[in-house]
Scaffold this active site. Sequence first.
Site, PDB file in Angstrom:
ATOM      1  N   GLY A  18       0.603  -1.264   0.065  1.00  0.00           N
ATOM      2  CA  GLY A  18       0.041  -0.190  -0.022  1.00  0.00           C
ATOM      3  C   GLY A  18       0.795   1.313   0.078  1.00  0.00           C
ATOM      4  O   GLY A  18       1.988   1.261   0.621  1.00  0.00           O
ATOM      5  N   TYR A  19       0.510   2.355  -0.727  1.00  0.00           N
ATOM      6  CA  TYR A  19       1.403   3.401  -0.954  1.00  0.00           C
ATOM      7  C   TYR A  19       0.361   4.577  -0.872  1.00  0.00           C
ATOM      8  O   TYR A  19       0.783   5.881  -0.734  1.00  0.00           O
ATOM      9  CB  TYR A  19       1.957   3.641  -2.210  1.00  0.00           C
ATOM     10  N   GLY A  20      -0.816   4.448  -0.522  1.00  0.00           N
ATOM     11  CA  GLY A  20      -1.868   5.657  -0.425  1.00  0.00           C
ATOM     12  C   GLY A  20      -2.548   5.295   1.000  1.00  0.00           C
ATOM     13  O   GLY A  20      -2.015   5.332   1.863  1.00  0.00           O
ATOM     14  N   SER A  21      -3.871   5.309   0.771  1.00  0.00           N
ATOM     15  CA  SER A  21      -4.633   5.149   2.136  1.00  0.00           C
ATOM     16  C   SER A  21      -4.442   3.753   2.809  1.00  0.00           C
ATOM     17  O   SER A  21      -4.786   3.849   4.208  1.00  0.00           O
ATOM     18  CB  SER A  21      -6.224   5.100   1.929  1.00  0.00           C
ATOM     19  N   GLU A  96     -10.677  -0.909  -4.466  1.00  0.00           N
ATOM     20  CA  GLU A  96      -9.607  -0.428  -5.428  1.00  0.00           C
ATOM     21  C   GLU A  96      -9.877  -0.666  -6.562  1.00  0.00           C
ATOM     22  O   GLU A  96      -9.818   0.386  -7.487  1.00  0.00           O
ATOM     23  CB  GLU A  96      -8.244  -1.194  -5.030  1.00  0.00           C
TER      24      GLU A  96
END
Length: 198
Positions: A18-21, A96
């Site tokens: 994961g790189y966002g929320s 997603e």
Amino acid sequence: MKPQDILAPGKGSLWIFGYGSLVWKPDFKYKRSKVGHIQGYKRRFWHGDNFHRGNDELPGRVVTLIEDDDASTWGVAFEVSGAQAEESLKYLNVRETVRGGYITKMVDFFPDGEESSPVSALVYIATADNPLYLGPASAQEIGAQIALSRGKSGHNLEYLLRLAEFMRTSCPQVQDGHLFSIEAAALEVVSLLLAAQQ
């Protein structure tokens, strides 16, 4: 690639990057998590969001990954196995793919501070051929859009500020110029709006 195709019988566990929320709100059960990075991609607020952090009239801006051989992106990888893996993939498919417009890829994830070999991880990426894709804009434009947008999961500004906080807390050695310039621009818009209300 469909996420369910990754879980072949006997595969054991799966890592999801994961790189966002996802770095602060995975919302699925997992065995463990590790901070680290992937190579060959840069994080950009180039994807639109008309559900979680915006709406059809005023879409929010969320991050996606853009291929760049010289770049790396920091985030968190979550290890899931067995029923956890199936449940998390079903949940993420809705969060997603269906609502976000992201596709899946497998990438090498490098845990922070470990000399061991990278692990293969699943990542969700929104591409330019997606109808929600907004593309590049100036930090000021993106910051203003984020400052004004809200969706079913909350204010777009929360998404931005939590991501910036994660980077400062968990990856203090990394200078994410794109993220921090947008954070500064969005906060400037908010301060102007607050000043106008006084």
